[in-house]
Design an enzyme around this catalytic site. Sequence first.
Site, PDB file in Angstrom:
ATOM      1  N   SER A 141       0.833  -1.205   0.000  1.00 59.52           N
ATOM      2  CA  SER A 141       0.000   0.000   0.000  1.00 59.52           C
ATOM      3  C   SER A 141       0.861   1.246   0.000  1.00 59.52           C
ATOM      4  O   SER A 141       2.050   1.189   0.288  1.00 59.52           O
ATOM      5  CB  SER A 141      -0.906   0.009   1.231  1.00 59.52           C
ATOM      6  OG  SER A 141      -1.999  -0.857   1.047  1.00 59.52           O
ATOM      7  N   CYS A 142       0.208   2.361  -0.286  1.00 60.58           N
ATOM      8  CA  CYS A 142       0.857   3.671  -0.278  1.00 60.58           C
ATOM      9  C   CYS A 142       1.653   3.865   0.994  1.00 60.58           C
ATOM     10  O   CYS A 142       1.138   3.563   2.065  1.00 60.58           O
ATOM     11  CB  CYS A 142      -0.215   4.761  -0.385  1.00 60.58           C
ATOM     12  SG  CYS A 142       0.362   6.430  -0.145  1.00 60.58           S
ATOM     13  N   PRO A 143       2.857   4.373   0.991  1.00 60.96           N
ATOM     14  CA  PRO A 143       3.586   4.870  -0.188  1.00 60.96           C
ATOM     15  C   PRO A 143       4.603   3.869  -0.743  1.00 60.96           C
ATOM     16  O   PRO A 143       5.466   4.259  -1.500  1.00 60.96           O
ATOM     17  CB  PRO A 143       4.326   6.076   0.405  1.00 60.96           C
ATOM     18  CG  PRO A 143       4.726   5.596   1.775  1.00 60.96           C
ATOM     19  CD  PRO A 143       3.608   4.665   2.232  1.00 60.96           C
ATOM     20  N   LEU A 144       4.485   2.596  -0.372  1.00 64.55           N
ATOM     21  CA  LEU A 144       5.541   1.642  -0.724  1.00 64.55           C
ATOM     22  C   LEU A 144       5.786   1.485  -2.233  1.00 64.55           C
ATOM     23  O   LEU A 144       6.948   1.460  -2.645  1.00 64.55           O
ATOM     24  CB  LEU A 144       5.277   0.279  -0.066  1.00 64.55           C
ATOM     25  CG  LEU A 144       5.429   0.263   1.458  1.00 64.55           C
ATOM     26  CD1 LEU A 144       5.148  -1.126   2.018  1.00 64.55           C
ATOM     27  CD2 LEU A 144       6.825   0.708   1.879  1.00 64.55           C
TER      28      LEU A 144
END
Lengths: 75, 156
Positions: free
Chosen positions: A13-16
């Site tokens: 998920s964000c920000p990965l």
Amino acid sequence: MNFDKELNARGMSCPLPIVKTKKSLADMTTGQVLKVISTDTGSVKDMAAFAEQTGNALLSTVEENGEFVFYMQKK
Amino acid sequence: MANKKMAIIATKGTLDMAYPPFILGSTAAALGYDVQIFFTFYGLQLLRKDLSSVMISPLANPAMPMPIPMPVMVQMLPGMESMATMMMKQKLKKHGVASLEELRDLCLEADVKFVACQMTVDLFEFDKSEFIDNVEYGGAATFMNFAGDTDICLFV
């Protein structure tokens, strides 16, 4: 499309997806293409925004089987 | 052209409020920003080597989605905070959201600068040896020195 390196960002998920994309591009050379596979719907807009702000070229965005595939060419 | 800059003031030490500074910091760094995060008051908890004391409470947090309706009287019971924290961490993991430790490491790897507020470190008598190593100590003027020249400046 040809690519030089692949990043599997499935399940992240964000920000990965963005942070890992940046890290993957770091050890590539100008003109090389990174393929990123993500399952995060938010990454569609984010990858475009990443490309716009960093100057790397987002060559293509494709959705297939609920996954998003991006081709990013290093600046 | 000089890099863009972002400064964040992190003042909260709960699990939910710990995420924004590290998410925005790591993302901005990935976008080529120079980033500085100034940790003050309860935000200092986010600099501990051990982040297991960073928790979330449903108490006085009526917007927090709960699996079942929970009266305030129940939320007050011992162990509720630990339980809510455990459930939130499971939820984060299930959705592929990075842990705080991971996001903090990503910030450090990307040269995000962490500054701890010396005054609140002294005020709460924090032991600096409990903090991670990559921390500088400074005051409001130190923050202004960087923040005065930023493109994005946030208070969390």
